[in-house]
Scaffold this active site. Structure first.
Site, PDB file in Angstrom:
ATOM      1  N   LYS A  64       0.847  -1.192   0.000  1.00 42.23           N
ATOM      2  CA  LYS A  64       0.000   0.000   0.000  1.00 42.23           C
ATOM      3  C   LYS A  64       0.885   1.247   0.000  1.00 42.23           C
ATOM      4  CE  LYS A  64      -3.937   2.032   2.531  1.00 42.23           C
ATOM      5  NZ  LYS A  64      -4.818   1.933   3.727  1.00 42.23           N
ATOM      6  N   SER A  89      -9.938   2.138   2.730  1.00 42.74           N
ATOM      7  CA  SER A  89      -9.015   2.829   1.881  1.00 42.74           C
ATOM      8  C   SER A  89      -8.023   1.936   1.132  1.00 42.74           C
ATOM      9  CB  SER A  89      -8.223   3.831   2.719  1.00 42.74           C
ATOM     10  OG  SER A  89      -7.371   3.170   3.637  1.00 42.74           O
ATOM     11  N   SER A 138     -10.418   0.016   6.958  1.00 39.33           N
ATOM     12  CA  SER A 138      -9.737   0.103   5.662  1.00 39.33           C
ATOM     13  C   SER A 138      -9.038  -1.158   5.191  1.00 39.33           C
ATOM     14  CB  SER A 138      -8.702   1.231   5.682  1.00 39.33           C
ATOM     15  OG  SER A 138      -9.342   2.471   5.603  1.00 39.33           O
TER      16      SER A 138
END
Lengths: 95, 509
Positions: free
Chosen positions: B78, B175, B199
């Site tokens: 990420k 997210s 998330s």
């Protein structure tokens, strides 16, 4: 506690975010919608409740007051948008 | 060689050890898959040369019968994790082409254990969002499509992702939307994510993948771009419960550089997968039966409880009375912490700078242009609730409510409950552009089942458990006692095997 346009400008100033005149009414609407959402909390009685400061029951560790890293200005400055030698360059602050 | 991307992480690990294939072959297969899936927008930066180098080094070790627990395993990261010398942006324009001169502890541990980095994955800007639509790099397409979607039309719509929702293209959750989409689309064997309000778990549920948010303090936050420091935790995504267990073992552990990271040993999580759940007491909280919850979510939840019962667990109804206050309290605490954390983006030390007539207008212009609208909204809400006159009414009150939420869980666990079972999300994945444009709160409601877990600092796992009426994946969430991730892996494995193999999203992109 509705947020008016003056408050939006004040908060934007505190947050150091430039806000155009045309954005203010829209932002006021959005902030009010979020504040209306969190308003639900006011129905709870929290008189004798301590605010939560840590989810884990572990005491923060102490360390020796020693320099353990540093001494590498090149690493520190390598992402600077503007630099001169080993300094960051910013607009003039003191006249 | 495309079938190599279909392996689970555990299968790939065993294949590498047995020298059935090399890490270079495995890595090349993933690089090819990534190149063929650029339209999904899951990766914001591909690092194929770095991946090839790392794979080569792994092969040299594997050949000698050496190597770490993840030797040669290709992963995605990420873009919230700082990676040394590799652009890290948190998917915000304000970080521009920031290249960290250090590596986050979590990723450093993955590389220490032999993993190979394929690239950086898309996410909501500063992890603020539930659909990956706030990213400065644009939305990510979920590899899943509803059963009745015209695949050719969806594919054509990928050229303009922001409006692809009209052709039925769905969000991958957020997210960590790049992470969930990449794992589901076979663009990596596993990925890192972060979870502040849901998330990891919500995107896992939306993509039919497994995601675990460990206990607060289990993984070091050092080197991860901060959103809300008292809530943020890193965790893995993968396609099986076992694979997430393998990854978490490498990611977790004490780090003196994060004072909230906890110094307790990291168990062999993989050994917990397949462990008996007989006699475990599973709580089903009545407050999670929210109004307007689709019948199929309710049905799946019952089914999950039945599966656990069949495996020998005892199901009890429990009460978590302050559940409905978790989301409003979160939308005070998280923005407050964010407004403080994001104060560092001033255009002086790193990232973008927009000039102004003096230093204050330079700050203001930099932040106005660098931050997207959701980030500005949250920074302003945070600034407001922390400002003089409102601090007690909003921030302190929210922290008190947080105490009540945590107390709910403490009480339940003290009564002998080992874990709590809930749905992960109130719906399946929705179309890009369909939510939150008129009212930001509409998007926030996505995290209604996941956010309590962050507020109380507990571990939570989302496991794919079935399909919706539109043939989209749905997840169940298990919440555990602090630092008892092992029980979650044991229970998650039962849900996983009881649900049976879900179909995989076929390549249409």
């Amino acid at each position: 506690m509705a947020v008016d346009e003056a408050t939006v400008r004040r908060v934007a100033r505190l947050a150091r975010i430039a806000v155009g005149d045309n954005e203010v009414p829209h932002l006021a609407g959005e902030l009010n919608s979020i504040l209306a959402f969190v308003e639900e909390l006011s129905e709870l009685d929290v008189t004798d409740v301590e605010p939560l400061t840590s989810v884990t029951p572990i005491r923060l560790p102490m360390r020796d007051d020693k320099v353990t890293a540093g001494g590498d200005p090149e690493k520190v400055l390598s992402n600077a948008p503007a630099r001169e030698g080993d300094f960051y360059v910013v607009p003039k602050v003191v006249e | 060689m495309s079938e190599l991307t279909d392996l689970t992480l555990a299968e790939a690990r065993d294949g590498l050890k047995a020298r059935t294939f090399t890490s270079s072959e495995l890595t090349e297969a993933h690089i090819a898959a990534i190149e063929a899936a650029r339209a999904l927008n899951a990766y914001v930066l591909e690092t194929p040369e770095k991946a090839r180098e790392m794979a080569k080094a792994s092969d040299a070790k594997l050949q000698k019968g050496e190597g770490g627990p993840l030797e040669g395993i290709p992963l995605g990261v990420k873009d919230l994790f700082c990676t040394e010398g590799v652009r890290t942006t948190a998917c915000s324009r304000i970080l521009d082409d920031f290249k960290p001169t250090y590596e986050s502890t979590v990723t450093a541990q993955l590389w220490r254990d032999g993993a190979v980095m394929l690239g950086k994955l898309n996410n909501d800007e500063f992890a603020m969002g539930s659909s990956n639509e706030t990213s400065a790099f644009g939305p990510v397409a979920n590899p899943w499509l509803a059963g009745n979607t015209d695949k050719a039309r969806a594919k054509a719509a990928l050229s303009d992702l922001a409006s692809a929702g009209t052709a039925g293209v769905l969000v991958p959750g957020g997210s960590s939307g790049g992470s969930s989409a990449a794992v589901a689309a076979r663009l990596c064997l596993g990925a890192t994510g972060t979870d502040t309000g849901g998330s990891i778990r919500q995107p896992a549920a939306f993509t039919g993948t497994v995601g675990i948010k460990p206990t607060y303090g289990r993984c070091s936050r050092w080197g991860i771009v901060a959103f809300a420091s008292s809530l943020d935790q890193a965790g893995p995504f993968a396609r099986t419960v076992k694979d997430t267990a393998i990854l978490l073992r490498s990611m977790a552990g004490h780090d003196p550089k994060d004072s909230t990271s906890v110094n307790i040993p990291v168990p062999d999580y993989e050994a917990a997968v397949g462990r008996s759940v007989k006699g475990l007491k599973i709580g089903v909280p009545k407050e999670y039966r929210v109004e307007g919850m689709p019948a199929e979510i309710e049905k799946l939840w019952h089914q999950g409880a039945e599966w656990l019962r069949a495996a020998g667990a005892e199901i009890v109804e429990i009460s978590l009375p302050h559940t409905k206050y978790a989301l409003p309290a979160y939308y005070i605490v998280a923005p407050a912490e964010a407004s403080s954390n994001l104060a560092r983006y001033d255009g002086v030390r790193y990232g973008a700078r927009v000039p102004g007539k003096d230093i204050v207008s330079m700050y203001e212009n930099t932040r106005a242009e660098g931050f997207g609208s959701e980030v500005k909204r949250r920074v302003m809400i945070g600034t407001y609730v922390l400002s003089a006159g409102y601090y007690d009414a909003y921030y302190v009150r929210a922290q008190k409510v947080r105490t009540l939420i945590k107390r709910d869980f403490d009480t339940v666990f003290a009564s002998g409950v080992d874990a709590v079972l809930t749905p992960t999300t109130p719906s399946a994945a929705f179309a890009i552009g369909s939510k939150g444009s008129a009212d930001p709160v509409e998007m926030y409601l996505n995290d209604i089942f996941t956010v309590t877990v962050n507020m109380a600092g507990l571990p939570g796992i989302s496991v794919p458990a079935g399909l919706s009426s539109e043939n989209l994946p749905l997840g169940l969430q298990l919440i555990g006692r602090p630092f008892d991730e092992e029980t979650l892996f044991a229970l998650g494995a039962v849900v996983e095997s009881s649900a049976g193999a879900l179909p995989r999203p076929e390549k249409w992109w």
